[in-house]
Design a protein around this motif. Sequence first.
Motif, PDB file in Angstrom:
ATOM      1  N   HIS A 175       0.812  -1.217   0.000  1.00  9.23           N
ATOM      2  CA  HIS A 175       0.000   0.000   0.000  1.00  9.23           C
ATOM      3  C   HIS A 175       0.849   1.273   0.000  1.00  9.23           C
ATOM      4  O   HIS A 175       0.316   2.376   0.081  1.00  9.23           O
ATOM      5  CB  HIS A 175      -1.001  -0.004   1.159  1.00  9.23           C
ATOM      6  CG  HIS A 175      -0.373  -0.098   2.519  1.00  9.23           C
ATOM      7  ND1 HIS A 175      -0.164  -1.295   3.164  1.00  9.23           N
ATOM      8  CD2 HIS A 175       0.113   0.853   3.336  1.00  9.23           C
ATOM      9  CE1 HIS A 175       0.404  -1.070   4.323  1.00  9.23           C
ATOM     10  NE2 HIS A 175       0.592   0.223   4.459  1.00  9.23           N
ATOM     11  N   TYR A 183       9.588  -0.921   3.330  1.00 11.12           N
ATOM     12  CA  TYR A 183       9.328  -2.035   4.247  1.00 11.12           C
ATOM     13  C   TYR A 183      10.592  -2.515   4.950  1.00 11.12           C
ATOM     14  O   TYR A 183      10.515  -3.099   6.027  1.00 11.12           O
ATOM     15  CB  TYR A 183       8.624  -3.205   3.538  1.00 11.12           C
ATOM     16  CG  TYR A 183       9.489  -4.051   2.623  1.00 11.12           C
ATOM     17  CD1 TYR A 183      10.408  -4.966   3.148  1.00 11.12           C
ATOM     18  CD2 TYR A 183       9.382  -3.969   1.240  1.00 11.12           C
ATOM     19  CE1 TYR A 183      11.194  -5.744   2.303  1.00 11.12           C
ATOM     20  CE2 TYR A 183      10.158  -4.737   0.396  1.00 11.12           C
ATOM     21  CZ  TYR A 183      11.070  -5.621   0.941  1.00 11.12           C
ATOM     22  OH  TYR A 183      11.851  -6.378   0.118  1.00 11.12           O
ATOM     23  N   THR A 262       9.141  -5.687   8.026  1.00 12.47           N
ATOM     24  CA  THR A 262       7.890  -5.184   7.454  1.00 12.47           C
ATOM     25  C   THR A 262       6.916  -4.789   8.562  1.00 12.47           C
ATOM     26  O   THR A 262       6.251  -3.753   8.487  1.00 12.47           O
ATOM     27  CB  THR A 262       7.247  -6.236   6.532  1.00 12.47           C
ATOM     28  OG1 THR A 262       8.198  -6.600   5.537  1.00 12.47           O
ATOM     29  CG2 THR A 262       6.015  -5.693   5.839  1.00 12.47           C
ATOM     30  N   ARG A 263       6.854  -5.614   9.596  1.00 16.77           N
ATOM     31  CA  ARG A 263       5.983  -5.257  10.722  1.00 16.77           C
ATOM     32  C   ARG A 263       6.439  -3.943  11.361  1.00 16.77           C
ATOM     33  O   ARG A 263       5.638  -3.069  11.680  1.00 16.77           O
ATOM     34  CB  ARG A 263       5.986  -6.371  11.780  1.00 16.77           C
ATOM     35  CG  ARG A 263       5.190  -7.590  11.374  1.00 16.77           C
ATOM     36  CD  ARG A 263       5.187  -8.652  12.460  1.00 16.77           C
ATOM     37  NE  ARG A 263       4.458  -9.838  12.019  1.00 16.77           N
ATOM     38  CZ  ARG A 263       3.138  -9.977  12.116  1.00 16.77           C
ATOM     39  NH1 ARG A 263       2.420  -9.045  12.694  1.00 16.77           N
ATOM     40  NH2 ARG A 263       2.544 -11.061  11.656  1.00 16.77           N
ATOM     41  N   MET A 267       4.478  -1.282   8.582  1.00 14.06           N
ATOM     42  CA  MET A 267       3.261  -1.252   9.384  1.00 14.06           C
ATOM     43  C   MET A 267       3.430  -0.411  10.653  1.00 14.06           C
ATOM     44  O   MET A 267       2.514  -0.311  11.447  1.00 14.06           O
ATOM     45  CB  MET A 267       2.824  -2.675   9.741  1.00 14.06           C
ATOM     46  CG  MET A 267       2.612  -3.601   8.550  1.00 14.06           C
ATOM     47  SD  MET A 267       1.575  -2.913   7.244  1.00 14.06           S
ATOM     48  CE  MET A 267       0.003  -2.730   8.092  1.00 14.06           C
ATOM     49  N   LYS A 268       4.608   0.148  10.834  1.00 15.95           N
ATOM     50  CA  LYS A 268       4.914   0.998  11.990  1.00 15.95           C
ATOM     51  C   LYS A 268       4.635   0.297  13.325  1.00 15.95           C
ATOM     52  O   LYS A 268       4.057   0.866  14.260  1.00 15.95           O
ATOM     53  CB  LYS A 268       4.141   2.314  11.901  1.00 15.95           C
ATOM     54  CG  LYS A 268       4.520   3.152  10.681  1.00 15.95           C
ATOM     55  CD  LYS A 268       4.110   4.600  10.873  1.00 15.95           C
ATOM     56  CE  LYS A 268       4.731   5.549   9.880  1.00 15.95           C
ATOM     57  NZ  LYS A 268       4.641   5.183   8.470  1.00 15.95           N
ATOM     58  N   PHE A 272       3.228   0.562  18.113  1.00 14.37           N
ATOM     59  CA  PHE A 272       2.167  -0.248  18.687  1.00 14.37           C
ATOM     60  C   PHE A 272       1.885   0.244  20.106  1.00 14.37           C
ATOM     61  O   PHE A 272       2.821   0.551  20.836  1.00 14.37           O
ATOM     62  CB  PHE A 272       2.633  -1.717  18.711  1.00 14.37           C
ATOM     63  CG  PHE A 272       1.623  -2.673  19.231  1.00 14.37           C
ATOM     64  CD1 PHE A 272       0.692  -3.237  18.383  1.00 14.37           C
ATOM     65  CD2 PHE A 272       1.598  -3.016  20.579  1.00 14.37           C
ATOM     66  CE1 PHE A 272      -0.252  -4.134  18.867  1.00 14.37           C
ATOM     67  CE2 PHE A 272       0.651  -3.897  21.062  1.00 14.37           C
ATOM     68  CZ  PHE A 272      -0.265  -4.462  20.204  1.00 14.37           C
ATOM     69  N   TYR A 275      -0.460   2.078  16.292  1.00 14.24           N
ATOM     70  CA  TYR A 275      -0.564   1.330  15.048  1.00 14.24           C
ATOM     71  C   TYR A 275      -0.733  -0.121  15.459  1.00 14.24           C
ATOM     72  O   TYR A 275       0.052  -0.619  16.269  1.00 14.24           O
ATOM     73  CB  TYR A 275       0.692   1.518  14.194  1.00 14.24           C
ATOM     74  CG  TYR A 275       0.699   2.831  13.456  1.00 14.24           C
ATOM     75  CD1 TYR A 275       0.839   4.026  14.157  1.00 14.24           C
ATOM     76  CD2 TYR A 275       0.539   2.883  12.081  1.00 14.24           C
ATOM     77  CE1 TYR A 275       0.810   5.241  13.493  1.00 14.24           C
ATOM     78  CE2 TYR A 275       0.519   4.099  11.406  1.00 14.24           C
ATOM     79  CZ  TYR A 275       0.652   5.272  12.122  1.00 14.24           C
ATOM     80  OH  TYR A 275       0.619   6.479  11.464  1.00 14.24           O
ATOM     81  N   SER A 276      -1.743  -0.799  14.905  1.00 12.29           N
ATOM     82  CA  SER A 276      -2.135  -2.037  15.573  1.00 12.29           C
ATOM     83  C   SER A 276      -1.461  -3.311  15.071  1.00 12.29           C
ATOM     84  O   SER A 276      -1.798  -4.386  15.521  1.00 12.29           O
ATOM     85  CB  SER A 276      -3.653  -2.174  15.550  1.00 12.29           C
ATOM     86  OG  SER A 276      -4.110  -2.183  14.225  1.00 12.29           O
ATOM     87  N   THR A 277      -0.501  -3.202  14.161  1.00 12.26           N
ATOM     88  CA  THR A 277       0.191  -4.417  13.738  1.00 12.26           C
ATOM     89  C   THR A 277       1.167  -4.864  14.824  1.00 12.26           C
ATOM     90  O   THR A 277       2.053  -4.113  15.220  1.00 12.26           O
ATOM     91  CB  THR A 277       0.949  -4.174  12.426  1.00 12.26           C
ATOM     92  OG1 THR A 277       0.010  -3.798  11.428  1.00 12.26           O
ATOM     93  CG2 THR A 277       1.706  -5.420  11.980  1.00 12.26           C
ATOM     94  N   PRO A 278       0.979  -6.086  15.310  1.00  9.88           N
ATOM     95  CA  PRO A 278       1.814  -6.525  16.432  1.00  9.88           C
ATOM     96  C   PRO A 278       3.209  -6.951  15.993  1.00  9.88           C
ATOM     97  O   PRO A 278       3.406  -7.432  14.881  1.00  9.88           O
ATOM     98  CB  PRO A 278       1.051  -7.735  16.972  1.00  9.88           C
ATOM     99  CG  PRO A 278       0.292  -8.270  15.798  1.00  9.88           C
ATOM    100  CD  PRO A 278      -0.013  -7.092  14.916  1.00  9.88           C
ATOM    101  N   VAL A 279       4.175  -6.739  16.869  1.00  5.30           N
ATOM    102  CA  VAL A 279       5.487  -7.329  16.698  1.00  5.30           C
ATOM    103  C   VAL A 279       5.980  -7.655  18.105  1.00  5.30           C
ATOM    104  O   VAL A 279       6.175  -6.775  18.922  1.00  5.30           O
ATOM    105  CB  VAL A 279       6.456  -6.409  15.908  1.00  5.30           C
ATOM    106  CG1 VAL A 279       6.454  -4.993  16.390  1.00  5.30           C
ATOM    107  CG2 VAL A 279       7.855  -6.973  15.892  1.00  5.30           C
TER     108      VAL A 279
END
Lengths: 462, 284
Positions: A175, A183, A262-263, A267-268, A272, A275-279
């Motif tokens: 995106h 990324y 990438t996470r 996906m920033k 967290f 930004y809701s992408t977990p790492v």
Amino acid sequence: MRKQDPKERITNFNEVAFGLTEEEAVAEAKRCLFCKKPSCIGGCPVEIDIPAFIKLIAEKKFKEAILKVKEKNNLPAVCGRVCPQEDQCEAKCILRKKKAAIDIGSLERFAADWEIAKDHRPKTMDHRPLSAKPPEGTIDPGPKVAVIGSGPAGLTCAADLAKLGYRVTLFESLHKAGGVLIYGIPEFRLPKHVVDYEVDCIRSLGVELKLNYLIGQTETIAGLKNEGYKAFFVSTGAGLPYFLGVEGENLNGVYSANEFLTRVNLMKGYKFPEYSTPVSIGETVAVVGAGNVAMDCARCSKRLGAKNVYIVYRRTEQEMPARLEEIENAKEEGIIFKLLTNPVRLFGERGWVDRMECINNALGEPDESGRRRPVPIKGSEYIMPVNTVISAIGQGPNPLLLRRIEGLGLNKRGNIITDENAMTSIKGMFAGGDIVTGAATVILAMGAGKQAARSIDKYLNG
Amino acid sequence: MNRIVKKTKLNEQVTLMDIEAPHVVKNARPGQFVVLHINEAAERIPLTICGKDPEKGAITVIFQIVGCATSWLELLEVGDVIHDILGPLGQPTEIRNYGKVICVGGGVGVAELLPVAKALKDEGNFVVSIIGARNKDLLILKKEMEDASSKLLIATDDGSLGHKGFVTDLFQEELSKDNYEMTFCVGPIPMMRRTCELARANNAKIKVSLNSNMVDATGMCGTCRITVGGKTYFTCVDGPEFDGLLVDFDELQNRDKRFAQEERISFEEFKKRHQCVNRTQKKE
């Protein structure tokens, strides 16, 4: 160059290197000998007229300086930051033998950042060299060219073709445009607003950007041909993660470098839960590999709060593929290097990795890469407690698109085979960057994009 | 593009949306999915393409509210636009005339089964579908599945509709009555696992459609990797359908919960920000 203090910077994702001030840049530029036969240019894969832009900086003509760079380089703010200048232009600088080479990278970054700070967002004509054909609309619009993948190779090829008057569509599956610049490379080494700015500049040349468009799935090459595309440039990068090939690597807590980065970057994940992408990151992290990607993973891990971060590498420091600067940055930040060490197995408790069995290596005879081959020492196995393991041992070509193109010649590693004109086994289809060479550098991919643009122009305009 | 043109609540947990995505519609086939990136801060989530309307250029997705991203999606209304839609992704289901087939779906998995059952029936198969849910209010797409099947069997945990018990009970019953060439199964992991065990015990072939956590969904990150027949595959590009008899369900189940803790945190954060109460929790 001035940098953020290591103690401070491991608590944030802000850029580490500050860049030169105007005074510093002008002083550095004035050191240049402006050689009659400059050898630095020969070290630049995108052929920037280096002495010319440095001279303009020395004369404080900053706008002219950046325009001079941009005649050849469509991503100067990126290159000024991540190019291995020490192996390229600066390696050829005559002053290197006497004192220190001109800090060409920092000067390039200075000129690019000056433009960004002044927000001289280019109008369409600004960045077209005088020799370029008039833009679309004034005469027949040029033929349509599809560039697949918006990393450094694709961006460069698209920009150069647009400057030549072609109608270029740049297809990107993610995106955001930028490929590995977005990324892969972390914010603290390459701020994303810089990439966004450079992408905007390229779009302003007339390049149409189609995001969320996975060629091979969303649309096929045949479909694009039906839409009137006359030539193709495949620049899909090194998008296939290599795993360690050891037992236990599908345990939770084991990432590929691609996934981890990438996470964190695209996906920033470092913001967290805003930004809701977990790492998830454990207290002790082992990053396997010692290239720039491995350093990025290690330094991100530290910033995400890991206490102990190890680089686990099978050879010695001498053979590490990462840039010296990145290795130094990592050391300053407290990354621990476990050299001559190879992981052989991962163990886990309740599904999560918690131990890594390692074996010590000795260096044997040189292999085909010329580097001495690591040989495991029998009986030297030991257990290292870990909570997170990141595999950063390289990436291969993503086969998704390639296996859908009938008759496309690939080598045994799955990379596309091209001729001296960057053309593949299919007429009108060109390729360049990591998809051809295997994982390499941003600037080499850009050089390939530039060369391909020239070949595509010759092919279409013959 | 990416505009929501229809929103229907199928029950208190499950919502259907039609979204304009002409770029996806063109090449979408049964069994494939899209990745939705609802806004800049949201996680990218895979959702099966449950149907498409080529005239309107719209796809249908059906989702259950399970976390942050699906809650965000639920907040959107007709006319709203989704940031990014990538697709169609994954390998399409192999649709051919097998003869007699069974389709087994549980919970929101029924939504993913619908296009497959429909395509199989159109191809001339005799399609027996077995769908289930906890109770009749939670059962979705009953009418649509009826149309898409030669015969429809229903199970609910509480017996409020159809057989009292699980879809696996009905599956076992069917297998002992007749021979089927292929089974297609979608649902929660324990349900798929049990269905595969029964298939194995009855020498039946089975394909399961897996719904893994993904990031790019183009084969770039490997987060959705699973072991099938001793080899590692990526659900996003090699799947989502795999031979159910060869899937390593222990690993699948384990990997499914790898971000459970973080998902709870982001969901809590979401609820704080949107002061929206998780319906399931309210009920309990």
